[in-house]
Enzyme design. Sequence first.
Site, short mmCIF file in Angstrom:
data_model
loop_
_atom_site.label_atom_id
_atom_site.label_comp_id
_atom_site.label_asym_id
_atom_site.label_seq_id
_atom_site.Cartn_x
_atom_site.Cartn_y
_atom_site.Cartn_z
N THR A 12 0.84 -1.18 0.00
CA THR A 12 0.00 0.00 0.00
C THR A 12 0.89 1.24 0.00
O THR A 12 2.08 1.19 0.34
CB THR A 12 -0.94 0.00 1.22
N GLU A 13 0.32 2.36 -0.42
CA GLU A 13 1.03 3.64 -0.46
C GLU A 13 2.29 3.59 -1.32
O GLU A 13 3.34 4.13 -0.96
CB GLU A 13 1.40 4.10 0.97
N LYS A 16 -0.29 3.22 -6.62
CA LYS A 16 -1.14 2.54 -7.60
C LYS A 16 -2.03 3.51 -8.34
O LYS A 16 -2.18 3.43 -9.55
CB LYS A 16 -2.00 1.48 -6.90
N THR A 17 -2.64 4.44 -7.59
CA THR A 17 -3.55 5.39 -8.23
C THR A 17 -2.79 6.32 -9.17
O THR A 17 -3.23 6.58 -10.30
CB THR A 17 -4.31 6.20 -7.17
N LYS A 38 -12.72 1.49 -9.18
CA LYS A 38 -12.13 1.25 -7.86
C LYS A 38 -13.18 0.49 -7.07
O LYS A 38 -14.05 1.09 -6.42
CB LYS A 38 -11.79 2.59 -7.19
N SER A 42 -11.45 2.39 0.96
CA SER A 42 -11.58 2.76 2.37
C SER A 42 -10.77 4.03 2.60
O SER A 42 -9.85 4.35 1.85
CB SER A 42 -11.10 1.62 3.29
N ASP A 55 -9.87 10.15 -2.15
CA ASP A 55 -8.84 10.75 -3.00
C ASP A 55 -8.56 9.90 -4.24
O ASP A 55 -8.44 10.43 -5.35
CB ASP A 55 -7.54 10.96 -2.22
N GLU A 116 -8.58 -0.78 -10.31
CA GLU A 116 -7.53 -0.62 -9.30
C GLU A 116 -7.93 -1.31 -8.00
O GLU A 116 -8.98 -1.00 -7.41
CB GLU A 116 -7.25 0.85 -9.02
#
Length: 213
Positions: A12-13, A16-17, A38, A42, A55, A116
């Site tokens: 995570t972080e 990906k986006t 998506k 969360s 976001d 995603e």
Amino acid sequence: MSQGYFITGTDTEIGKTHSAVELIRLYQSQGKRVLAMKPVASGCDILPDGSWHNDDVARLTAATGQADLELMNPYRFLPPVSPHIAARQAGVEIDLARVGEHYRRLRDQADIVLVEGAGGWLAPLSDSLFMADLAQSLALPVILVVGMRLGCINHALLTARAVQRSGLPLAGWVANCPQPKQAAYQENLDTLKRHLAAPLLLEIPYQPTDYSG
């Protein structure tokens, strides 16, 4: 016939986006009609007008111009925690059939649909379902976003092997830089090129405001 891809990441972080947005722009530059999905988000906020904001969803819809957020993002939760915890707290069961229905409706409107995931390949959706199960239910080729930082080779190769074991093809990977500088960056990149059995689609430099997802 339209094409879909499932975007997962080494963690995570790791962007990906941000990587999904860059892929959207790449395909749009080729004249493709691109939509995003998506399935589970969360870490949302409720705005003064009562609407939900996430976001990642906002950035994807800004890139594609999508207006139907319910279709694009069927499951959204307030707390920024693992989807299985957020869903349990909300009393919601994530239904893969519902996700598939939404995906097919998007697919009918586009040349390419980018789906995603949340977290990594084995991020749980419930006590018995993982993000990998969602990807398998959609039967989509996978694009792996590799966060170029210490440990990325191990994380990337483990994820790639898990994808292969799922029976889904690894369609390509993205080298994304979530930090200003990685020690031995080029050597790490070259090692990943040798060992990941898929093409490098994009190499994205560090951009300090673009690392959610």
